[in-house]
Write an enzyme that holds these catalytic residues in place. Structure first.
Site, PDB file in Angstrom:
ATOM      1  N   ASP A   1       0.881  -1.310  -0.059  1.00  0.00           N
ATOM      2  CA  ASP A   1       0.218   0.100  -0.058  1.00  0.00           C
ATOM      3  C   ASP A   1       0.994   1.098   0.691  1.00  0.00           C
ATOM      4  OD1 ASP A   1      -1.283   2.214   0.082  1.00  0.00           O
ATOM      5  OD2 ASP A   1      -3.290   1.410   2.195  1.00  0.00           O
ATOM      6  N   HIS A   2       1.176   1.566  -1.413  1.00  0.00           N
ATOM      7  CA  HIS A   2       2.153   2.310  -0.906  1.00  0.00           C
ATOM      8  C   HIS A   2       2.394   4.313  -0.447  1.00  0.00           C
ATOM      9  CE1 HIS A   2      -0.148   4.653  -4.223  1.00  0.00           C
ATOM     10  NE2 HIS A   2       0.317   5.917  -4.562  1.00  0.00           N
TER      11      HIS A   2
ATOM     12  N   HIS B   1      -5.855   2.973   0.494  1.00  0.00           N
ATOM     13  CA  HIS B   1      -4.801   3.869   1.088  1.00  0.00           C
ATOM     14  C   HIS B   1      -5.744   4.693   2.217  1.00  0.00           C
ATOM     15  CE1 HIS B   1      -2.545   2.960  -2.052  1.00  0.00           C
ATOM     16  NE2 HIS B   1      -3.655   3.477  -3.361  1.00  0.00           N
TER      17      HIS B   1
HETATM   18  C1  BG6 Z   1      -3.046   4.172  -7.208  1.00  0.00           C
HETATM   19  C2  BG6 Z   1      -4.326   4.567  -7.312  1.00  0.00           C
HETATM   20  O1  BG6 Z   1      -2.706   3.138  -5.758  1.00  0.00           O
HETATM   21  O2  BG6 Z   1      -3.102   5.204  -6.316  1.00  0.00           O
HETATM   22  C3  BG6 Z   1      -4.228   5.498  -8.705  1.00  0.00           C
HETATM   23  O3  BG6 Z   1      -4.455   3.044  -8.400  1.00  0.00           O
HETATM   24  C4  BG6 Z   1      -4.008   6.491  -7.912  1.00  0.00           C
HETATM   25  O4  BG6 Z   1      -5.285   5.432  -9.772  1.00  0.00           O
HETATM   26  C5  BG6 Z   1      -3.020   6.872  -7.517  1.00  0.00           C
HETATM   27  O5  BG6 Z   1      -4.210   7.581  -8.691  1.00  0.00           O
HETATM   28  C6  BG6 Z   1      -2.598   8.200  -6.028  1.00  0.00           C
HETATM   29  O6  BG6 Z   1      -0.983   7.577  -5.466  1.00  0.00           O
HETATM   30  P1  BG6 Z   1      -0.234   9.231  -5.562  1.00  0.00           P
HETATM   31  O7  BG6 Z   1       0.637   8.661  -4.985  1.00  0.00           O
HETATM   32  O8  BG6 Z   1      -0.378   9.988  -6.863  1.00  0.00           O
HETATM   33  O9  BG6 Z   1      -1.884   9.418  -4.282  1.00  0.00           O
END
Ligand code: BG6
Length: 461
Positions: free
Chosen positions: A169-170, A232
């Site tokens: 979950d980045h 997230h």
């Molecule tokens: C991803 C989603 O997990 O997170 C994307 O699949 C989304 O749709 C992205 O745009 C958002 O990540 P960040 O790091 O750009 O906020």
């Protein structure tokens, strides 16, 4: 080097945009984790040289470390492009032979592919000696729905030990998400007020200005609830709301977060709790059904049924094609008995990172009028100083190599949040509530404002 970081899905968007720039950063910053060969698995007919040519522009554009020709060449020496069809089980003996010839014996596998391929890859890897002692990193979604995800989980756990499965979950790799616990637990001015008695609402907003781009195939079957909320935003919610863990260990923290998710109050009347929207023009995007009802925006009002939070709504919203890309958490404190503006603590997650506090002071001069003072701590601006903070994927790759599991989601968290979100979606559908359309570049549907107004609140930003 006998260690390898193998990426399945090596020619996909995620690999180009996130994984290779992250690996470049690791090389450029001379981190010990650079000591891994990178094996790129792809179907296309590339050579390693051609592949390196291809990723150059992505690295230039997306890596936080400055581009440098020598460093890039050095980075390319870590890479081997291995052409194979990963859905064909017979091809894995060739992969096994390659590992053996190159004396690669320690493995991390990154599944940067759609979940329907996870099981076949795990199956194919049975041909690779000691692959089952390696680690595997899974990119979300971890299945197409809860049932499929459960089954997939069983299949993966039949091959890899559960503790070797790392689910990305980045958001957990984002600097300010990691900072929430420090801000919350180490500052008595916040720690002692962190409950319903003092906090009127918690708001988590994740705005994106871009649309779905070329991801129509995936996104149209997912939607904002599964794409952003279930993973997230629920991660963030559970960190903000968790009880003090017994200790600051991975397991204790995880258990505390899990208890929050288990305490999410069952929604009775969905009208009071959720608004879904879709940006105008979404149905004309590539690979999106012309009559699609997939939501690109979601706003929710949730409660946590425990002593700490019984009377504090958690408002969450996220959407694509909104007016900006901005993510923040707002803690809105209750007023004291003196009528004055509310104290607000804002934790800014991106694009700028920082903490902002709004509090009251007397207006200068011959008056007793109250005015708001704003204290801003700007930790990093991605515009000013890109080098400062390692990017999420870079940290997560390093964390996996080091075996730091606190940076990853665990299966039970995913299962509970998935169940909760699927139930909300069903309720919305059964009640035949509309998917409200909204203008690109706006704040989202007006109904999301009303969701809060009805209860005397409003969105903070
Ligand atoms: C991803 C989603 O997990 O997170 C994307 O699949 C989304 O749709 C992205 O745009 C958002 O990540 P960040 O790091 O750009 O906020």
């Amino acid at each position: 080097m006998n260690k390898t970081f193998t990426i399945f899905g090596g020619t996909g968007d995620l690999t180009f945009r996130k994984l290779m720039p992250a690996q470049y950063n690791i090389t450029a910053s001379n981190a010990p984790e650079k000591d891994f060969r990178i094996v790129i698995i792809g179907r296309r007919d590339y050579t390693t040289e051609k592949y390196c040519e291809l990723i150059k522009d992505w690295v230039k554009k997306f890596a936080r470390m400055p581009y440098d020709e020598d460093t890039f060449n050095h980075f390319c020496q870590r890479i081997t492009y291995f052409k194979m069809d990963f859905s064909n089980l017979e091809e894995y003996t060739r992969l096994a032979k390659f590992y053996a010839e190159e004396n690669l014996t320690e493995y991390i596998f990154y599944f940067a592919v759609a979940p329907r391929f996870f099981a076949v890859i795990a199956h194919g890897l049975r041909s690779v000696e000691n692959a089952d002692k390696g680690k595997v990193i899974l990119e979300k979604p971890f299945g197409e729905n809860l049932e499929a995800a459960k089954k997939l989980n069983e299949q993966l756990e039949a091959f890899f030990p559960a503790e070797n499965i790392y689910r990305i979950d980045h958001y957990l790799g984002k600097e300010m998400v990691r900072n929430i616990q420090t801000i919350r637990f180490t500052n008595p001015i916040f720690a002692n007020l962190w409950n319903s008695q003092y906090i009127e609402s918690v708001q988590i907003s994740a705005f994106e200005d871009l649309g779905i781009g070329s991801r129509g195939n995936y996104y149209d079957t997912s939607g904002a609830l599964k794409d952003m909320v279930q993973n997230h935003l629920f991660q963030i919610l559970s960190i903000v709301a968790m009880e003090w863990p017994e200790q600051f260990s991975t397991q204790a923290m995880h258990d505390a977060q899990l208890r929050v998710l288990k305490s999410l109050r069952k929604v009775e009347d969905i009208r009071d709790n959720m608004v879904l929207g879709q940006y105008k023009g979404y149905r004309q995007e590539k690979n999106v059904a012309l009559d699609s009802n997939t939501e690109t925006y979601a706003a929710l009002r949730l409660f946590i049924d425990n002593e700490r939070w019984w009377n504090t709504p958690f408002y969450i919203r996220t959407g694509k094609k909104l007016k900006c890309r901005e993510m923040e958490i707002a803690i809105v404190f209750r007023q004291t008995f003196i009528a004055a503006p509310q104290n607000i603590l804002i934790i800014k997650i991106q694009p700028n990172e920082g903490v902002h506090l709004q509090f009251n002071v007397k207006k200068p001069g011959d008056t007793d009028e109250i005015t708001q003072a704003k204290m801003n701590f700007i930790q990093n601006s991605s515009y000013i100083n890109k080098i400062n903070t390692p990017e999420a994927y870079e940290r997560l790759i390093m964390a996996c190599i080091r075996g730091e599991r606190s940076w990853f989601s665990q299966w039970d968290q995913i299962e509970i949040s998935w169940e909760f979100v699927e139930h909300l979606k069903d309720l919305y559908h059964w009640n035949k509530l509309p998917i409200f359309s909204y203008e690109p570049g706006s704040d989202g549907p007006a109904e999301a404002e009303n969701l809060l107004k009805r209860f005397g609140h409003s969105w903070i930003f």
